[in-house]
Design an enzyme around this catalytic site. Structure first.
Site, mmCIF file in Angstrom:
data_model
loop_
_atom_site.group_PDB
_atom_site.id
_atom_site.type_symbol
_atom_site.label_atom_id
_atom_site.label_comp_id
_atom_site.label_asym_id
_atom_site.label_seq_id
_atom_site.Cartn_x
_atom_site.Cartn_y
_atom_site.Cartn_z
ATOM 1 N N LYS A 152 2.305 -2.791 6.627
ATOM 2 C CA LYS A 152 2.741 -2.611 5.244
ATOM 3 C C LYS A 152 4.200 -2.152 5.158
ATOM 4 O O LYS A 152 4.916 -2.540 4.219
ATOM 5 C CB LYS A 152 1.817 -1.634 4.522
ATOM 6 C CG LYS A 152 0.389 -2.142 4.371
ATOM 7 C CD LYS A 152 0.322 -3.466 3.608
ATOM 8 C CE LYS A 152 -1.101 -3.913 3.357
ATOM 9 N NZ LYS A 152 -1.189 -5.201 2.621
ATOM 10 N N SER A 212 0.855 -1.182 0.000
ATOM 11 C CA SER A 212 0.000 0.000 0.000
ATOM 12 C C SER A 212 0.890 1.230 0.000
ATOM 13 O O SER A 212 2.052 1.166 0.419
ATOM 14 C CB SER A 212 -0.885 0.000 1.254
ATOM 15 O OG SER A 212 -1.498 1.261 1.457
ATOM 16 N N TYR A 248 -2.065 -0.636 10.486
ATOM 17 C CA TYR A 248 -2.026 -0.958 9.052
ATOM 18 C C TYR A 248 -0.702 -0.504 8.445
ATOM 19 O O TYR A 248 -0.057 -1.260 7.712
ATOM 20 C CB TYR A 248 -3.202 -0.287 8.345
ATOM 21 C CG TYR A 248 -3.311 -0.629 6.879
ATOM 22 C CD1 TYR A 248 -3.841 -1.854 6.472
ATOM 23 C CD2 TYR A 248 -2.918 0.278 5.900
ATOM 24 C CE1 TYR A 248 -3.953 -2.170 5.124
ATOM 25 C CE2 TYR A 248 -3.023 -0.031 4.554
ATOM 26 C CZ TYR A 248 -3.552 -1.257 4.167
ATOM 27 O OH TYR A 248 -3.656 -1.564 2.830
#
Length: 255
Positions: A164, A147, A160
């Site tokens: 990533k 991402s 998150y």
């Protein structure tokens, strides 16, 4: 004049591809794109009805696909499944999740869910698939779905982002490790993509406008934007590309 046959290098004819998280949304679009480029695609997800329907749709369009019901978070079970089936030349490590909220509200269960799927499961899924590639002498391509949040930070996405950023580091290290046996490992790092999963969030005009204001091209991403990047990394057109992140972010991270 090799430039005249460059399009042949984008063909995936004769190759097998495995896509996790392929029951719907971005994963399904990626599976469809790989199939349209000539690959025999295995759609993998936990929900049988979704992967069966996705595989059937691909076959109805004249391409090759099969469904695989498996849970990548079941490390031993997924490894056993990979070892028992035909090998793959392309692995799109796509299964993932997010639970946006301020760090002050993040629970241990939230942390375990996000890190467990986005990092732990992704790492061991890659281990299972690449071990089989290496054992069979397959010079394959692994594409870890990252991402733009693996390159920047954002409020309400601390866990998150952590998952990533870690996946980006893992990808570089694995590329170094597997380079000698000809297995390439890269990431695709999209911005916000319009899919059924993001629709509820993006329906808020304020949220949508705030996101688009950060994307230099002035629009949200589409699944097709990401599929093109995956096809490039899956094919011989990217034969000298490994340990890299292909940012499909409309310029979000450019400044």
């Amino acid at each position: 004049m090799s430039g005249f046959n460059i399009l042949e290098r984008f063909s995936l004819s004769g190759r097998r591809a495995l896509v996790t998280g392929a029951g719907r949304g971005l994963g399904r679009s990626i599976a469809e794109g790989l199939a349209s480029a000539g690959a025999e695609v295995t759609l993998c997800a936990r929900t049988e009805s979704e992967v069966e329907e996705g595989a059937r749709c691909i076959r109805d369009h004249g391409f090759k696909a099969e469904a695989l019901v498996a849970d990548v978070s079941d490390i031993a079970g997924f490894r056993a499944t990979v070892d028992a089936m035909h090998a793959h030349d392309i692995f799109v490590n796509n299964a993932g999740t997010n639970r946006p909220k301020p760090l002050s509200d993040v629970t241990i269960e939230d942390f375990d869910a996000v890190i467990g799927l986005n990092l732990r499961a992704a790492v061991f899924a890659a281990q299972a698939v690449t071990a089989r590639m290496a054992n069979l002498g397959i010079q394959g391509s692994v594409i870890n779905m990252s991402s733009q949040m693996g390159h920047v930070g954002a409020a309400n996405r601390t866990i998150y982002c952590a998952s990533k950023w870690a996946l980006e580091g893992f990808t570089k290290a694995l590329a170094v490790e597997l380079g000698p046996v000809g297995i390439r490992v890269n990431t695709v790092a999209p911005t916000f993509i319009e899919t059924p999963m993001t629709t509820p969030f993006l329906e808020d005009p304020a949220a949508r406008n705030a996101i688009v204001s950060k994307i230099k091209l002035g629009r949200l991403g589409t699944p097709e934007d990401v599929v093109g990047a995956v096809l490039f990394l899956a094919s011989d057109a990217s034969a000298l590309v490994t340990g890299s992140a292909l940012l499909v972010d409309g310029g979000w991270t450019a400044d």
